[in-house]
Scaffold this motif. Structure first.
Motif, PDB file in Angstrom:
ATOM      1  N   GLY A 302       0.912  -1.180   0.096  1.00 54.00           N
ATOM      2  CA  GLY A 302      -0.076  -0.024   0.141  1.00 54.00           C
ATOM      3  C   GLY A 302       0.727   1.304  -0.091  1.00 54.00           C
ATOM      4  N   ILE A 303       2.106   1.159  -0.398  1.00 52.58           N
ATOM      5  CA  ILE A 303       2.980   2.196  -0.095  1.00 52.58           C
ATOM      6  C   ILE A 303       2.919   3.435  -0.874  1.00 52.58           C
ATOM      7  N   LEU A 304       2.430   3.030  -2.203  1.00 57.72           N
ATOM      8  CA  LEU A 304       1.989   4.007  -3.350  1.00 57.72           C
ATOM      9  C   LEU A 304       0.851   4.646  -2.965  1.00 57.72           C
ATOM     10  N   VAL A 305      -0.141   4.017  -2.403  1.00 58.85           N
ATOM     11  CA  VAL A 305      -1.422   4.712  -2.031  1.00 58.85           C
ATOM     12  C   VAL A 305      -1.186   5.764  -0.851  1.00 58.85           C
ATOM     13  N   ARG A 306      -0.069   5.176  -0.018  1.00 52.75           N
ATOM     14  CA  ARG A 306      -0.082   6.125   1.247  1.00 52.75           C
ATOM     15  C   ARG A 306       0.716   7.299   0.810  1.00 52.75           C
ATOM     16  N   LEU A 307       1.429   7.171  -0.225  1.00 56.32           N
ATOM     17  CA  LEU A 307       2.607   8.307  -0.786  1.00 56.32           C
ATOM     18  C   LEU A 307       1.579   9.356  -1.550  1.00 56.32           C
ATOM     19  N   ILE A 308       0.736   8.763  -2.170  1.00 52.35           N
ATOM     20  CA  ILE A 308      -0.355   9.768  -2.890  1.00 52.35           C
ATOM     21  C   ILE A 308      -1.230  10.529  -1.969  1.00 52.35           C
ATOM     22  N   HIS A 309      -1.514   9.603  -0.966  1.00 51.69           N
ATOM     23  CA  HIS A 309      -2.317  10.586   0.208  1.00 51.69           C
ATOM     24  C   HIS A 309      -1.770  11.442   0.894  1.00 51.69           C
ATOM     25  N   GLN A 310      -0.509  11.207   1.198  1.00 51.52           N
ATOM     26  CA  GLN A 310       0.431  12.082   1.744  1.00 51.52           C
ATOM     27  C   GLN A 310       0.926  13.424   0.838  1.00 51.52           C
ATOM     28  N   HIS A 311       0.844  13.022  -0.188  1.00 54.73           N
ATOM     29  CA  HIS A 311       1.712  13.858  -0.944  1.00 54.73           C
ATOM     30  C   HIS A 311       1.040  14.648  -2.190  1.00 54.73           C
ATOM     31  N   ALA A 312       0.024  14.047  -2.463  1.00 57.23           N
ATOM     32  CA  ALA A 312      -0.794  14.513  -3.776  1.00 57.23           C
ATOM     33  C   ALA A 312      -2.096  14.991  -3.580  1.00 57.23           C
TER      34      ALA A 312
END
Lengths: 486, 71
Positions: A302-312
């Protein structure tokens, strides 16, 4: 916002798939193979989109998070070499044979190549058994992704249902042409959106250099292969992409090519497509280890989804969800259609109608099977355990183990049906043995050496095929003259 | 150079590519090349080189029987 973007995207896919129906000619060959009329670019996109699942976005970043940059050499650059080589040596020849003899499925070819109904039936069962987990993973992955990206607002069952209904609509209505068109659109979408997500997140992390410098400070082991990938694993992992030679859905797309020349672009451009999708995914996973530390096991996927939530912004999250759906559906549609085609041609037409079936009947039965397969898959997805995702690599392992069969069919006149049956038996036996041995052992390799089960199964399968073929009577002249004309 | 020689050279290059995929010499190398860890940059370059090689293969070593089938 996320849901609006995803629904808009699904509407677009549906439109593209349904538009293809305007060219439908009403024949079985058109429904199952688009009358062998697909050109270079659509062939490249449909082959690549079918081969790449959601794993190339979510799984690759998860593996990057856990294993580091070594995952690119292991899973991506190995495919960039092996897959186009298989297209060049195997795909083009199967296309030529399919066109000459009118084959629609793999089983038809193997059955006639070794003049054995029994062999065709055994292969049918094994191929279907290996594709089913793959289908389940796609349907469940769609539901889980939408659930994660909408932070639980859309339940998993609803996401899976949406995926099934959209695929059902354009595959049933548009057949292979609809599948190829939708795949082309979806492959472009997940390549572009994966790249867009990468550039946006890297910018938010202060640029590539700064982000990698943070990884060097916190998890330097992810920037080298070190102990995370063993040399023998890198060597033997080259056997996994050989699975592409036995995938029913890839075989089906090969047969759709308009000319042999249509293969030239897929052969040459495939390695570039692999790099375009996998480099951003792996790098985001590696950078994510410094940005969101502490994810363990499947959480890392789920790292990609988390990065999106945090930065996009939310719009990008929606677009990424659309990209993941694109990757899932571009595989699911081809797998569903290939199974529907196999049930129609290899069971109903061959055994029920003794190869006499009208064009309309073939299309009708094909459509009914697509509906049936997706319905059963959806129902199973509601109850299947999440551990089914571990079956993905086992599915690839089985198909890779069967690869010597297609090589022998094309290049070894002396191979016999008994040799092939023995080879299949060795694959099934060893596959089961390794499966029970390794199921609960993470990153299992043979005796901890780095040698993966697929390599052992492949060698045993090839050896069995050779030895038993040499010990049994070779095929008769009519068969050889048909498949190896002078 | 005859087409057969070119074909043999390209097939040899393919075999070489299989060997070069196993870059043991970069295993623990932590240097950066073009902004990427060298172990990753090497394999990105590998993908580009394979694309070039496959391009040469379809241009200069396309099987004759397939050519005649297209005609």
């Amino acid at each position: 916002m996320v849901l609006v973007v995803v629904l808009f995207y699904l509407g677009l896919v549906l439109t593209v798939g349904l538009l293809s129906h305007r060219l439908f000619r009403g024949t079985g060959e058109d429904y199952f193979l688009a009358t062998r009329s697909i050109g270079s670019f659509v062939l490249l996109m449909s082959l690549f989109g079918t081969h790449m699942t959601a794993f190339s976005l979510l799984g690759a970043s998860g593996e990057g998070y856990r294993t580091g940059i070594g995952v690119f050499a292991l899973m991506a650059s190995s495919s960039s070499l092996v897959v186009p080589v298989v297209f060049y040596f195997v795909g083009t020849r199967l296309w030529a044979l399919g066109k000459r003899h009118g084959f629609i499925t793999q089983v038809q070819y193997f059955r006639e190549r070794w003049d054995s109904d029994g062999l065709g039936l055994v292969l049918f069962v094994v191929l279907v058994a290996l594709v089913i987990p793959y289908l389940l993973i796609g349907v469940m992955g769609g539901g889980m992704t939408l659930n994660e990206i909408t932070q639980g607002r859309v339940p998993e069952w609803a996401g899976s249902l949406i995926v099934c209904l959209v695929v059902l609509a354009y595959v049933t209505y548009g057949g292979l042409r609809g599948t190829a068109w939708a795949n082309t659109f979806q492959t472009l979408v997940f390549m572009i959106l994966g790249g867009a997500a990468f550039f946006w997140i890297v910018k938010q992390l202060g640029g590539l250099e700064a982000a990698l410098a943070r990884v060097a400070d916190t998890s330097p082991e992810l920037l080298v292969r070190g102990d995370k990938v063993r040399p023998l694993k890198l060597l033997t992992y080259m056997t996994i992409p050989l699975s592409v030679g036995m995938f029913p859905h890839i075989f089906m797309h090969w047969l759709t090519a308009r000319r042999a020349e249509s293969f030239k672009l897929p052969v040459a451009a495939y390695p570039l497509c692999v790099a375009v999708v996998w480099v951003p995914s792996v790098l985001l996973g590696v950078m994510g280890a410094a940005d969101v530390p502490g994810l363990v096991g499947p959480q890392a996927n789920g790292i990609l989804v988390r990065l999106i939530h945090q930065h996009a912004p939310e719009l990008l999250a929606g677009l990424l969800a659309a990209g993941v759906f694109a990757a899932i559906m571009s595989s699911l549609d081809s797998q569903t259609l290939s199974l529907g085609t196999m049930f129609t041609q290899d069971v109903v037409r061959h055994y029920g109608f003794h190869d006499r079936m009208s064009e309309r009947e073939q299309v009708l039965v094909g459509r009914l099977f697509v509906i049936g397969i997706l319905s059963v898959t959806y129902v199973l997805s509601l109850t299947a355990s999440r551990s089914i995702f571990k079956l993905g690599i086992w599915s690839f392992t089985g198909f890779a183990g069967l690869f010597p069969i297609v090589l022998a069919a094309l290049f070894w006149k002396r191979s016999t049906k008994h040799g092939v049956l023995a080879s299949i038996a060795s694959v099934v036996g060893l596959w089961l043995w390794f499966f029970f041995e390794a199921w609960s052992v993470p990153d299992y390799t043979l005796g901890g050496t780095g040698i993966i089960p697929a390599a052992v199964i492949l060698v045993a399968s090839a050896g069995t095929l050779i030895v038993v073929s040499l010990l049994t009577r070779p095929p008769g002249p009519p068969v050889l003259e048909r498949f190896f004309p002078r | 150079m005859s087409s057969r020689t070119i074909r043999r050279l390209l097939y040899t290059a393919l075999a070489l590519a299989f060997l070069l995929h196993n870059d043991l010499w970069l295993w623990d190398d932590a240097r950066s090349v073009a902004g990427l860890p060298v172990g990753l940059a090497y394999h990105v370059g590998f993908c580009l080189a394979v694309a070039l090689l496959m391009g040469l293969l379809v241009r200069f070593a396309w099987p004759k029987d397939l050519r005649s089938r297209d005609r």
